[in-house]
Design a protein around this motif. Structure first.
Motif, PDB file in Angstrom:
ATOM      1  N   LEU A 185       0.839  -1.190   0.000  1.00  0.00           N
ATOM      2  CA  LEU A 185       0.000   0.000   0.000  1.00  0.00           C
ATOM      3  C   LEU A 185       0.877   1.244   0.000  1.00  0.00           C
ATOM      4  N   PRO A 186       0.453   2.309  -0.661  1.00  0.00           N
ATOM      5  CA  PRO A 186       1.247   3.544  -0.621  1.00  0.00           C
ATOM      6  C   PRO A 186       1.228   4.142   0.782  1.00  0.00           C
ATOM      7  N   GLU A 187       2.292   4.839   1.142  1.00  0.00           N
ATOM      8  CA  GLU A 187       2.361   5.466   2.469  1.00  0.00           C
ATOM      9  C   GLU A 187       1.526   6.730   2.534  1.00  0.00           C
ATOM     10  N   GLU A 188       1.248   7.337   1.382  1.00  0.00           N
ATOM     11  CA  GLU A 188       0.366   8.491   1.341  1.00  0.00           C
ATOM     12  C   GLU A 188      -0.383   8.503   0.016  1.00  0.00           C
ATOM     13  N   HIS A 189      -1.461   9.273  -0.025  1.00  0.00           N
ATOM     14  CA  HIS A 189      -2.284   9.347  -1.225  1.00  0.00           C
ATOM     15  C   HIS A 189      -2.962  10.700  -1.283  1.00  0.00           C
ATOM     16  N   LEU A 190      -3.529  11.017  -2.447  1.00  0.00           N
ATOM     17  CA  LEU A 190      -4.229  12.291  -2.620  1.00  0.00           C
ATOM     18  C   LEU A 190      -5.620  12.219  -1.989  1.00  0.00           C
TER      19      LEU A 190
ATOM     20  N   LEU B 288     -11.678  23.821   0.805  1.00  0.00           N
ATOM     21  CA  LEU B 288     -11.458  22.443   0.348  1.00  0.00           C
ATOM     22  C   LEU B 288     -10.129  22.355  -0.395  1.00  0.00           C
ATOM     23  N   ARG B 289      -9.251  21.534   0.108  1.00  0.00           N
ATOM     24  CA  ARG B 289      -7.914  21.392  -0.477  1.00  0.00           C
ATOM     25  C   ARG B 289      -7.694  19.969  -0.952  1.00  0.00           C
ATOM     26  N   VAL B 290      -6.873  19.804  -1.974  1.00  0.00           N
ATOM     27  CA  VAL B 290      -6.492  18.484  -2.466  1.00  0.00           C
ATOM     28  C   VAL B 290      -4.988  18.367  -2.370  1.00  0.00           C
ATOM     29  N   GLY B 291      -4.531  17.324  -1.699  1.00  0.00           N
ATOM     30  CA  GLY B 291      -3.097  17.122  -1.539  1.00  0.00           C
ATOM     31  C   GLY B 291      -2.813  15.796  -0.872  1.00  0.00           C
ATOM     32  N   PRO B 292      -1.540  15.451  -0.719  1.00  0.00           N
ATOM     33  CA  PRO B 292      -1.186  14.161  -0.119  1.00  0.00           C
ATOM     34  C   PRO B 292      -1.463  14.127   1.375  1.00  0.00           C
TER      35      PRO B 292
ATOM     36  N   GLY C 128     -12.635  10.037   4.778  1.00  0.00           N
ATOM     37  CA  GLY C 128     -13.818   9.936   3.943  1.00  0.00           C
ATOM     38  C   GLY C 128     -13.515   9.533   2.513  1.00  0.00           C
ATOM     39  N   GLY C 129     -14.545   9.613   1.661  1.00  0.00           N
ATOM     40  CA  GLY C 129     -14.486   9.018   0.342  1.00  0.00           C
ATOM     41  C   GLY C 129     -13.882   9.863  -0.761  1.00  0.00           C
ATOM     42  N   LEU C 130     -13.675  11.153  -0.537  1.00  0.00           N
ATOM     43  CA  LEU C 130     -13.093  12.003  -1.582  1.00  0.00           C
ATOM     44  C   LEU C 130     -11.570  11.892  -1.545  1.00  0.00           C
ATOM     45  N   ALA C 131     -11.094  10.695  -1.855  1.00  0.00           N
ATOM     46  CA  ALA C 131      -9.673  10.376  -1.731  1.00  0.00           C
ATOM     47  C   ALA C 131      -9.358   9.164  -2.595  1.00  0.00           C
ATOM     48  N   GLU C 132      -8.080   8.935  -2.806  1.00  0.00           N
ATOM     49  CA  GLU C 132      -7.692   7.760  -3.587  1.00  0.00           C
ATOM     50  C   GLU C 132      -7.854   6.469  -2.794  1.00  0.00           C
ATOM     51  N   TYR C 133      -7.728   6.541  -1.471  1.00  0.00           N
ATOM     52  CA  TYR C 133      -7.924   5.377  -0.601  1.00  0.00           C
ATOM     53  C   TYR C 133      -8.714   5.800   0.631  1.00  0.00           C
ATOM     54  N   THR C 134      -9.440   4.853   1.198  1.00  0.00           N
ATOM     55  CA  THR C 134     -10.155   5.100   2.439  1.00  0.00           C
ATOM     56  C   THR C 134     -10.170   3.822   3.268  1.00  0.00           C
TER      57      THR C 134
ATOM     58  N   ALA D 152     -32.802   4.482 -11.062  1.00  0.00           N
ATOM     59  CA  ALA D 152     -31.694   5.022 -11.849  1.00  0.00           C
ATOM     60  C   ALA D 152     -30.820   5.932 -11.005  1.00  0.00           C
ATOM     61  N   THR D 153     -29.557   5.987 -11.340  1.00  0.00           N
ATOM     62  CA  THR D 153     -28.678   6.958 -10.706  1.00  0.00           C
ATOM     63  C   THR D 153     -29.114   8.372 -11.093  1.00  0.00           C
ATOM     64  N   THR D 154     -28.951   9.308 -10.167  1.00  0.00           N
ATOM     65  CA  THR D 154     -29.289  10.709 -10.477  1.00  0.00           C
ATOM     66  C   THR D 154     -28.030  11.531 -10.772  1.00  0.00           C
ATOM     67  N   MET D 155     -26.938  10.864 -11.087  1.00  0.00           N
ATOM     68  CA  MET D 155     -25.706  11.579 -11.416  1.00  0.00           C
ATOM     69  C   MET D 155     -25.901  12.426 -12.671  1.00  0.00           C
ATOM     70  N   SER D 156     -25.407  13.667 -12.593  1.00  0.00           N
ATOM     71  CA  SER D 156     -25.521  14.546 -13.757  1.00  0.00           C
ATOM     72  C   SER D 156     -24.176  15.076 -14.221  1.00  0.00           C
ATOM     73  N   ALA D 157     -23.285  15.392 -13.300  1.00  0.00           N
ATOM     74  CA  ALA D 157     -21.989  15.993 -13.643  1.00  0.00           C
ATOM     75  C   ALA D 157     -20.860  15.176 -13.039  1.00  0.00           C
ATOM     76  N   VAL D 158     -19.689  15.225 -13.692  1.00  0.00           N
ATOM     77  CA  VAL D 158     -18.515  14.483 -13.230  1.00  0.00           C
ATOM     78  C   VAL D 158     -17.315  15.427 -13.205  1.00  0.00           C
ATOM     79  N   TYR D 159     -16.637  15.477 -12.067  1.00  0.00           N
ATOM     80  CA  TYR D 159     -15.445  16.308 -11.897  1.00  0.00           C
ATOM     81  C   TYR D 159     -14.267  15.435 -11.493  1.00  0.00           C
ATOM     82  N   PRO D 160     -13.054  15.801 -11.847  1.00  0.00           N
ATOM     83  CA  PRO D 160     -11.880  15.105 -11.318  1.00  0.00           C
ATOM     84  C   PRO D 160     -11.607  15.538  -9.883  1.00  0.00           C
ATOM     85  N   LEU D 161     -10.881  14.732  -9.140  1.00  0.00           N
ATOM     86  CA  LEU D 161     -10.572  15.042  -7.744  1.00  0.00           C
ATOM     87  C   LEU D 161      -9.862  16.390  -7.619  1.00  0.00           C
ATOM     88  N   ALA D 162      -9.031  16.717  -8.589  1.00  0.00           N
ATOM     89  CA  ALA D 162      -8.304  17.985  -8.538  1.00  0.00           C
ATOM     90  C   ALA D 162      -9.247  19.184  -8.535  1.00  0.00           C
ATOM     91  N   GLU D 163     -10.471  19.001  -9.019  1.00  0.00           N
ATOM     92  CA  GLU D 163     -11.440  20.092  -9.092  1.00  0.00           C
ATOM     93  C   GLU D 163     -12.615  19.880  -8.139  1.00  0.00           C
TER      94      GLU D 163
END
Length: 452
Positions: free
Chosen positions: A22-27, A51-55, A172-178, A382-393
């Protein structure tokens, strides 16, 4: 040696996944404790500033937990609350949790990884996990339940130590691993992409408990159900459960474009707030609340012939007084949130003298989540998903929800490099049909990742 992310995206078998460290850190999308006071005295608490994104360091799983490589997550309003540090900074929740001692102490950190939805692949299992294996594709329930509390065995949501994962817990879930408890896991519907699957659990499970479960409103065939915010994440699932259960959904929206969203979900009766004069929070003027309620009631009776049996409430202060007034004698107002404010004001005469009821509802227990997921896996919901963003955004995605410019759910790609991945039953997807799988995709309030 290939990295774990490369192996997962390449479809590596479970035995290979287990061999790769497993990686020692993740985004991860996270908040910082040092920023907790940044919005004090500020009118617009713009979540893009907090809201910040980083390791971040990778947490160690407890014996009853698994490590999940998160392919996708989504934005819920509790993430917006967290990023606004309202009603209190969530670091207080983490500190309170840590007082339990033991494994709970991991959660009290100077950063908070947020997010209460997720879909991904199990990459490690704790020594006490029996029913799940490395390589399993899962979605994650946000109900973080203490199975050693007696009340939890009557209903997982009744335990005093029940928490919302990614809101009242860390990692939480807004990450590469949880890391999540095994009691949060549900099989991923095979016909959905990662981002579609990640958009369902919190909102769909919550709506199911509110309307269908014997712990909610106990909706029956023919019931008229008024759904506030019907084009949002919760409302979109509520409309489907009402329609599927033989009820009559009435969706309230704020614009004609959102009315089109509801019609795509099969809601034939749609009311724009402007039709009955709801332009803001009227709770400070009780007479105005009743007048607006009368106008709404007349519109409903004109269109369906009678008052609502159930009102699906999650807007809170701005609508609650109207909800109590407009529901029929003996009817039910079921509430799970208060996005416009927690301090509800209503005329109690219409509650007690007309024998109405108010039911509080929170997320869903594991059985309710499995029942909800079964309906999704069958293609009945049905899923109600409408928009998709990358984690960086993710901050832009959060802002979209904060300013109510979204429809349905806004998904976030975490480890998945692009939309459209994760489908393992293409035959079922083709049989259901693309439009029925994700009917709101064309109604996105923001550009999808592929259009950026």
């Amino acid at each position: 040696m290939v990295s774990l992310s490369e192996a997962l995206l390449g479809g590596a078998p479970p035995e290979e996944i287990e061999r790769i460290p497993l990686p020692e850190e993740h985004l991860a999308a996270h908040l910082r404790a040092e920023d907790s006071d940044m919005f004090r005295g500020v009118g617009d608490k713009d979540v893009r500033k907090s809201l910040r994104v980083g390791p971040v360091p990778a947490p160690e799983p407890a014996p009853d937990e698994v490590v999940v490589a998160v392919m996708a997550s989504s934005i819920n309003y509790n993430t917006v609350w967290s990023a606004m540090f309202e009603p209190i900074p969530t670091f207080r929740f983490l500190q309170q949790f840590a007082r339990q001692g033991g494994w709970a102490t991991r959660h009290d950190l100077p950063y908070h990884v947020v997010g209460s939805d997720g879909a991904g692949v199990i990459v490690r299992t704790g020594s006490g996990v029996r029913r799940w294996r490395v390589g399993d594709h899962v979605v994650i329930s946000p109900a973080y339940v203490d199975d050693q509390e007696p009340a939890s065995h009557a209903d997982g949501m009744l335990g005093a130590e029940q928490r919302a994962w990614g809101f009242e817990t860390n990692f939480g879930g807004l990450a590469e691993y949880t890391v999540v408890r095994a009691s949060q896991l549900v099989p991923k519907p095979a016909h959905l992409t990662w981002e579609e699957a990640a958009s369902n659990t919190l909102c769909a499970g919550t709506a199911y408990r509110m309307l269908v479960s014997d712990r909610g409103a106990r909706m029956k065939q023919g019931d008229v159900v008024l759904v506030w915010g019907a084009a949002g994440g919760l409302g979109g699932y509520a409309v489907q459960f009402v329609r599927n259960g033989g009820g009559i959904p009435i969706g309230v929206v704020s614009s004609e474009s959102k009315a089109e969203v509801l019609r795509a979900l099969g809601c034939d009766i749609v009311i724009n707030r402007e039709e009955f004069g709801l332009t803001g929070d009227l709770s400070a003027d009780p007479d105005q609340v009743i007048e607006v309620g009368r106008r709404l009631g007349r519109i409903i009776r004109e269109r369906v012939g009678r008052d609502p049996d159930i009102v699906f409430e999650h807007v809170g202060r701005a609508t609650f007084g109207i909800s109590v007034f407009v529901v029929r004698r003996g009817g039910v107002v079921v509430t799970c949130g208060s996005s416009t404010g927690y301090n509800h004001v209503f005329d109690n005469r219409y509650l007690w003298m007309k024998l109405k009821r108010v039911i509080g509802s929170h997320v869903a227990n594991l059985q309710e989540q499995w029942e909800t997921n079964r309906l999704i896996a069958m293609g009945s919901v049905a899923t109600t998903m409408s928009a998709v963003y990358p984690l960086a955004e993710v901050a832009e995605a959060g802002r979209l929800v904060q300013t109510n410019r979204h429809v349905g759910k806004v998904a976030v790609l975490c480890m998945a490099p692009e939309p459209g991945l994760g489908v393992s039953d293409h035959e079922l997807r083709a049989r259901i049909g693309e439009q029925r799988v994700a009917p709101l995709r064309g109604f996105s309030a923001g550009p999808t990742t592929g259009e950026r």
